[in-house]
Scaffold this active site. Structure first.
Site, PDB file in Angstrom:
ATOM      1  N   HIS A   1      27.827  44.495  58.243  1.00 61.02           N
ATOM      2  CA  HIS A   1      28.764  45.394  59.113  1.00 61.02           C
ATOM      3  C   HIS A   1      27.734  46.471  59.844  1.00 61.02           C
ATOM      4  O   HIS A   1      26.849  45.780  60.522  1.00 61.02           O
ATOM      5  CB  HIS A   1      29.643  46.146  58.096  1.00 61.02           C
ATOM      6  CG  HIS A   1      30.637  47.158  58.666  1.00 61.02           C
ATOM      7  ND1 HIS A   1      31.019  46.997  59.838  1.00 61.02           N
ATOM      8  CD2 HIS A   1      31.565  48.021  58.440  1.00 61.02           C
ATOM      9  CE1 HIS A   1      32.198  47.782  60.508  1.00 61.02           C
ATOM     10  NE2 HIS A   1      32.226  48.514  59.354  1.00 61.02           N
TER      11      HIS A   1
ATOM     12  N   SER B   1      34.764  49.733  57.461  1.00 58.23           N
ATOM     13  CA  SER B   1      34.678  51.058  57.132  1.00 58.23           C
ATOM     14  C   SER B   1      35.994  51.874  57.697  1.00 58.23           C
ATOM     15  O   SER B   1      36.365  52.707  56.789  1.00 58.23           O
ATOM     16  CB  SER B   1      33.355  51.452  58.383  1.00 58.23           C
ATOM     17  OG  SER B   1      33.722  50.885  59.399  1.00 58.23           O
TER      18      SER B   1
ATOM     19  N   ASP C   1      25.807  45.092  67.724  1.00 60.34           N
ATOM     20  CA  ASP C   1      24.481  45.193  67.163  1.00 60.34           C
ATOM     21  C   ASP C   1      23.217  44.478  67.644  1.00 60.34           C
ATOM     22  O   ASP C   1      22.286  44.835  67.289  1.00 60.34           O
ATOM     23  CB  ASP C   1      24.561  44.940  65.583  1.00 60.34           C
ATOM     24  CG  ASP C   1      25.564  46.016  65.056  1.00 60.34           C
ATOM     25  OD1 ASP C   1      25.665  47.122  65.254  1.00 60.34           O
ATOM     26  OD2 ASP C   1      26.473  45.559  64.260  1.00 60.34           O
TER      27      ASP C   1
ATOM     28  N   HIS D   1      31.559  37.238  64.994  1.00 59.51           N
ATOM     29  CA  HIS D   1      32.216  38.512  64.604  1.00 59.51           C
ATOM     30  C   HIS D   1      33.477  37.873  63.926  1.00 59.51           C
ATOM     31  O   HIS D   1      33.995  36.801  64.154  1.00 59.51           O
ATOM     32  CB  HIS D   1      32.560  39.129  65.847  1.00 59.51           C
ATOM     33  CG  HIS D   1      33.342  40.578  65.702  1.00 59.51           C
ATOM     34  ND1 HIS D   1      34.554  40.859  65.603  1.00 59.51           N
ATOM     35  CD2 HIS D   1      32.621  41.614  65.801  1.00 59.51           C
ATOM     36  CE1 HIS D   1      34.370  42.129  65.322  1.00 59.51           C
ATOM     37  NE2 HIS D   1      33.243  42.746  65.432  1.00 59.51           N
TER      38      HIS D   1
ATOM     39  N   ARG E   1      30.576  45.538  74.370  1.00 63.87           N
ATOM     40  CA  ARG E   1      29.861  46.713  73.990  1.00 63.87           C
ATOM     41  C   ARG E   1      28.331  46.058  74.185  1.00 63.87           C
ATOM     42  O   ARG E   1      27.277  46.895  74.367  1.00 63.87           O
ATOM     43  CB  ARG E   1      30.046  47.232  72.596  1.00 63.87           C
ATOM     44  CG  ARG E   1      31.339  47.762  72.448  1.00 63.87           C
ATOM     45  CD  ARG E   1      31.900  48.041  71.014  1.00 63.87           C
ATOM     46  NE  ARG E   1      31.834  46.737  70.300  1.00 63.87           N
ATOM     47  CZ  ARG E   1      31.978  46.974  68.894  1.00 63.87           C
ATOM     48  NH1 ARG E   1      32.133  48.033  68.411  1.00 63.87           N
ATOM     49  NH2 ARG E   1      31.698  45.779  68.423  1.00 63.87           N
TER      50      ARG E   1
HETATM   51  N1  HAX Z   1      24.454  33.410  61.641  1.00 64.54           N
HETATM   52  C1  HAX Z   1      24.825  32.324  60.776  1.00 64.54           C
HETATM   53  N2  HAX Z   1      25.809  31.988  60.195  1.00 64.54           N
HETATM   54  C2  HAX Z   1      27.104  32.736  60.466  1.00 64.54           C
HETATM   55  C3  HAX Z   1      26.955  33.804  61.336  1.00 64.54           C
HETATM   56  C4  HAX Z   1      25.653  34.240  61.922  1.00 64.54           C
HETATM   57  N3  HAX Z   1      25.316  35.130  62.740  1.00 64.54           N
HETATM   58  N4  HAX Z   1      28.066  34.378  61.780  1.00 64.54           N
HETATM   59  C5  HAX Z   1      28.781  33.662  60.738  1.00 64.54           C
HETATM   60  N5  HAX Z   1      28.240  32.642  60.217  1.00 64.54           N
HETATM   61  C6  HAX Z   1      28.654  31.769  59.078  1.00 64.54           C
HETATM   62  C7  HAX Z   1      29.324  32.615  57.996  1.00 64.54           C
HETATM   63  O1  HAX Z   1      28.311  33.280  57.252  1.00 64.54           O
HETATM   64  C8  HAX Z   1      30.125  31.512  57.626  1.00 64.54           C
HETATM   65  O2  HAX Z   1      29.600  30.767  56.763  1.00 64.54           O
HETATM   66  P1  HAX Z   1      29.841  30.202  55.044  1.00 64.54           P
HETATM   67  O3  HAX Z   1      31.226  29.447  55.596  1.00 64.54           O
HETATM   68  O4  HAX Z   1      28.646  29.521  54.594  1.00 64.54           O
HETATM   69  O5  HAX Z   1      30.356  31.495  54.380  1.00 64.54           O
HETATM   70  C9  HAX Z   1      30.745  30.767  58.359  1.00 64.54           C
HETATM   71  O6  HAX Z   1      29.697  31.115  59.666  1.00 64.54           O
HETATM   72  C10 HAX Z   1      32.084  31.183  59.001  1.00 64.54           C
HETATM   73  O7  HAX Z   1      32.065  32.659  59.141  1.00 64.54           O
HETATM   74  P2  HAX Z   1      33.029  33.243  60.446  1.00 64.54           P
HETATM   75  O8  HAX Z   1      34.250  33.085  59.996  1.00 64.54           O
HETATM   76  O9  HAX Z   1      32.381  33.122  61.773  1.00 64.54           O
HETATM   77  O10 HAX Z   1      32.511  34.682  60.285  1.00 64.54           O
HETATM   78  P3  HAX Z   1      33.437  36.184  59.359  1.00 64.54           P
HETATM   79  O11 HAX Z   1      34.322  36.444  59.992  1.00 64.54           O
HETATM   80  O12 HAX Z   1      33.442  35.492  57.818  1.00 64.54           O
HETATM   81  O13 HAX Z   1      32.311  37.101  59.268  1.00 64.54           O
HETATM   82  C11 HAX Z   1      30.461  38.425  60.494  1.00 64.54           C
HETATM   83  C12 HAX Z   1      31.726  37.966  60.625  1.00 64.54           C
HETATM   84  C13 HAX Z   1      30.099  39.417  61.528  1.00 64.54           C
HETATM   85  C14 HAX Z   1      30.052  39.045  58.952  1.00 64.54           C
HETATM   86  C15 HAX Z   1      29.252  37.239  60.511  1.00 64.54           C
HETATM   87  O14 HAX Z   1      29.441  36.606  62.004  1.00 64.54           O
HETATM   88  C16 HAX Z   1      27.943  37.640  60.024  1.00 64.54           C
HETATM   89  O15 HAX Z   1      27.538  37.698  58.915  1.00 64.54           O
HETATM   90  N6  HAX Z   1      27.099  38.006  61.405  1.00 64.54           N
HETATM   91  C17 HAX Z   1      25.876  38.384  61.051  1.00 64.54           C
HETATM   92  C18 HAX Z   1      26.015  40.058  60.676  1.00 64.54           C
HETATM   93  C19 HAX Z   1      26.258  40.598  61.903  1.00 64.54           C
HETATM   94  O16 HAX Z   1      25.973  40.591  63.027  1.00 64.54           O
HETATM   95  N7  HAX Z   1      27.162  41.918  61.563  1.00 64.54           N
HETATM   96  C20 HAX Z   1      27.733  42.693  62.509  1.00 64.54           C
HETATM   97  C21 HAX Z   1      29.231  42.397  62.752  1.00 64.54           C
HETATM   98  C22 HAX Z   1      29.550  43.457  63.943  1.00 64.54           C
HETATM   99  C23 HAX Z   1      30.112  44.739  62.966  1.00 64.54           C
HETATM  100  O17 HAX Z   1      30.810  44.868  62.150  1.00 64.54           O
HETATM  101  N8  HAX Z   1      29.041  45.883  63.156  1.00 64.54           N
HETATM  102  O18 HAX Z   1      29.357  46.924  62.428  1.00 64.54           O
END
Ligand code: HAX
Length: 424
Positions: free
Chosen positions: A263, A233, A364, A309, A318
């Protein structure tokens, strides 16, 4: 201490001077390398932009202008906006002046309601909020001043005006979206002698005899205010703003990114996950049941929302602030108890799963449960609350970037063919 406008006017010339000197001294030095994996992988870890409002440290989380977020959790959100913009917390007079500004600018134009009322009844609340912001673009002071012709060094001033106008109206629009979308009855007007956060809580129309819901909304607005410049964002808002688009264009664009499930939408998904667990196991689940359900989620190819994250490698402070709030004010709530239990179990599951670089909860993971407890049960709305808060960070960054004359964003992309030919 001076009002926000005067304080910024006093600090900007020396900031510009500092930046100029820095560019002369170290402008040609390298701060990052980029690998092919990073170019394909969301540019994770690539240092390629400047953001002075906040820093996210992998091992301690969000720090706003040098102050860890946990130390700010008792503050009014308006104080945080002043801090984001200036690097200092306001004194009582400056805070009062800002609250007065917000009250005076709080009236939402009637045409916003006409547009929102014409939207399909099943529109997502985020689509409604973003539309409400975008439709006010014609009010932009920046646009008016730019069309008349103004010096580049003055750009930040109408940008700050737009920011104050938009922030003042956001709780009213956001609360109006809630009442309209979920058929809660008439809109509630802004009460000029109340603070910004209390107004938002009041305009939502949730019964709050104890005042604890108001405290929660203030906390919510404070905790979500900013998270560096590179998240989806903030980065989107910055990119759109870098084309000298005004605050209405830039913030609505940024919030469209916040509406994504990876996000800001994660908070609605997260509560959904918690409630599904409770439904499946008919109440607060046991550790073993949570463990099984977490594996079931992972094995079906889904992520566990609220965990992981891109930058953090510890429990998000938080989340800790919300956990502390829940323990203090609603220890007996089954939804909150489930959130606390999930925190005991899920990090271990994610560690065993071995994919997520960070198995710990992000902001979150807990916020939705607290809102749910107070009767705000429409979880598609939760990202709207997040947005009202995050607008503070996006707007502070926009004003500062205008003041510093930050260039239009235009990184170089390369093709897959180029990678094949040139990277050995
Ligand atoms: N559950 C399962 N798998 C997860 C995971 C979770 N909570 N978090 C990461 N992974 C997986 C990823 O999908 C990725 O898998 P692939 O290699 O198959 O693509 C792998 O672990 C490596 O990812 P990472 O490097 O640890 O994480 P990224 O930096 O790529 O992504 C995210 C960060 C927040 C998007 C990710 O942890 C996620 O999808 N979390 C769940 C959704 C979430 O809580 N989002 C909110 C984040 C906070 C925010 O921005 N709020 O606004």
């Amino acid at each position: 201490m001076a009002t926000l406008q005067k304080k910024m006017a006093a600090m900007i010339p020396s900031l510009r001077e500092e930046l100029k000197e820095l560019a002369q001294k170290v402008g040609d030095k390298k701060i990052s390398d980029v690998t092919v994996a990073q170019a394909y992988g969301g540019m994770r870890g690539v240092k390629g932009m400047i953001c002075d409002t906040s820093v996210v440290y992998p091992d301690k989380g969000l720090v706003i202008r040098g102050i860890p977020i946990m130390e700010l959790r008792e503050r009014y959100p308006e104080e945080i906006f002043y801090l984001l913009c200036t690097g200092e917390l306001p004194d009582k007079a400056a805070l009062k002046a800002l609250q007065k500004e917000f009250a005076e600018r709080s009236t939402v134009p009637k045409y916003v309601w006409n547009v929102l009322e014409a939207m399909p009844k099943d529109s997502h609340p985020m689509a409604m909020l973003d539309t409400g912001i975008l439709v006010m673009q014609k009010e932009s002071e920046f646009k008016k001043a730019y069309d008349k012709g103004m010096k580049k060094t003055d750009y930040w001033q109408p940008m700050l005006e737009d920011s104050l106008n938009l922030l003042a109206k956001l709780p009213g629009i956001a609360a109006g979206v809630y009442r309209l979308r979920f058929k809660k009855g008439n809109r509630i007007a802004y009460k000029k002698d109340l603070d910004w956060g209390a107004n938002y809580a009041r305009m939502l129309g949730i019964t709050d005899k104890t005042g604890i819901f108001t405290k929660l909304i203030r906390l919510y607005l404070t905790l979500h205010c900013d998270h560096e410049g590179g998240n989806v964002s903030a980065n989107t808002c910055h990119t759109v703003g870098s084309a000298l688009s005004d605050a209405y264009y830039a913030v609505s664009a940024g919030l469209n990114g916040l509406a994504g499930p990876l996000h800001g939408l994660a908070n609605q998904e997260c509560l959904n996950w918690i409630l599904e667990t409770m439904k499946k196991f008919k109440g607060v689940p046991t550790d073993e049941q949570i463990r099984n359900y977490a594996w079931e989620t992972l094995n079906s190819g889904k992520v566990i929302p609220g965990y992981g994250h891109a930058v953090l490698r510890v429990t998000d402070p938080r989340f800790s602030a919300f956990l502390a709030f829940g323990k203090e004010y609603l220890p007996d709530s089954p939804v909150f108890q489930t959130v606390a239990k999930v925190y005991d179990v899920v990090p271990k599951v994610l560690e065993e799963h071995g994919k997520a670089k960070n198995p710990w909860p992000n902001v979150d993971a807990g916020s939705g449960a607290l809102l749910y407890h107070f009767g705000l049960k429409e979880f598609p709305y939760y990202t709207v609350l997040f947005s009202v808060s995050r607008a503070m960070g996006m707007l502070a960054q926009l004003v500062l970037n205008r003041a510093m004359g930050t260039a239009i964003t235009r990184p170089k992309s390369v093709s897959t063919e180029w990678v094949k030919q040139n990277v050995k």
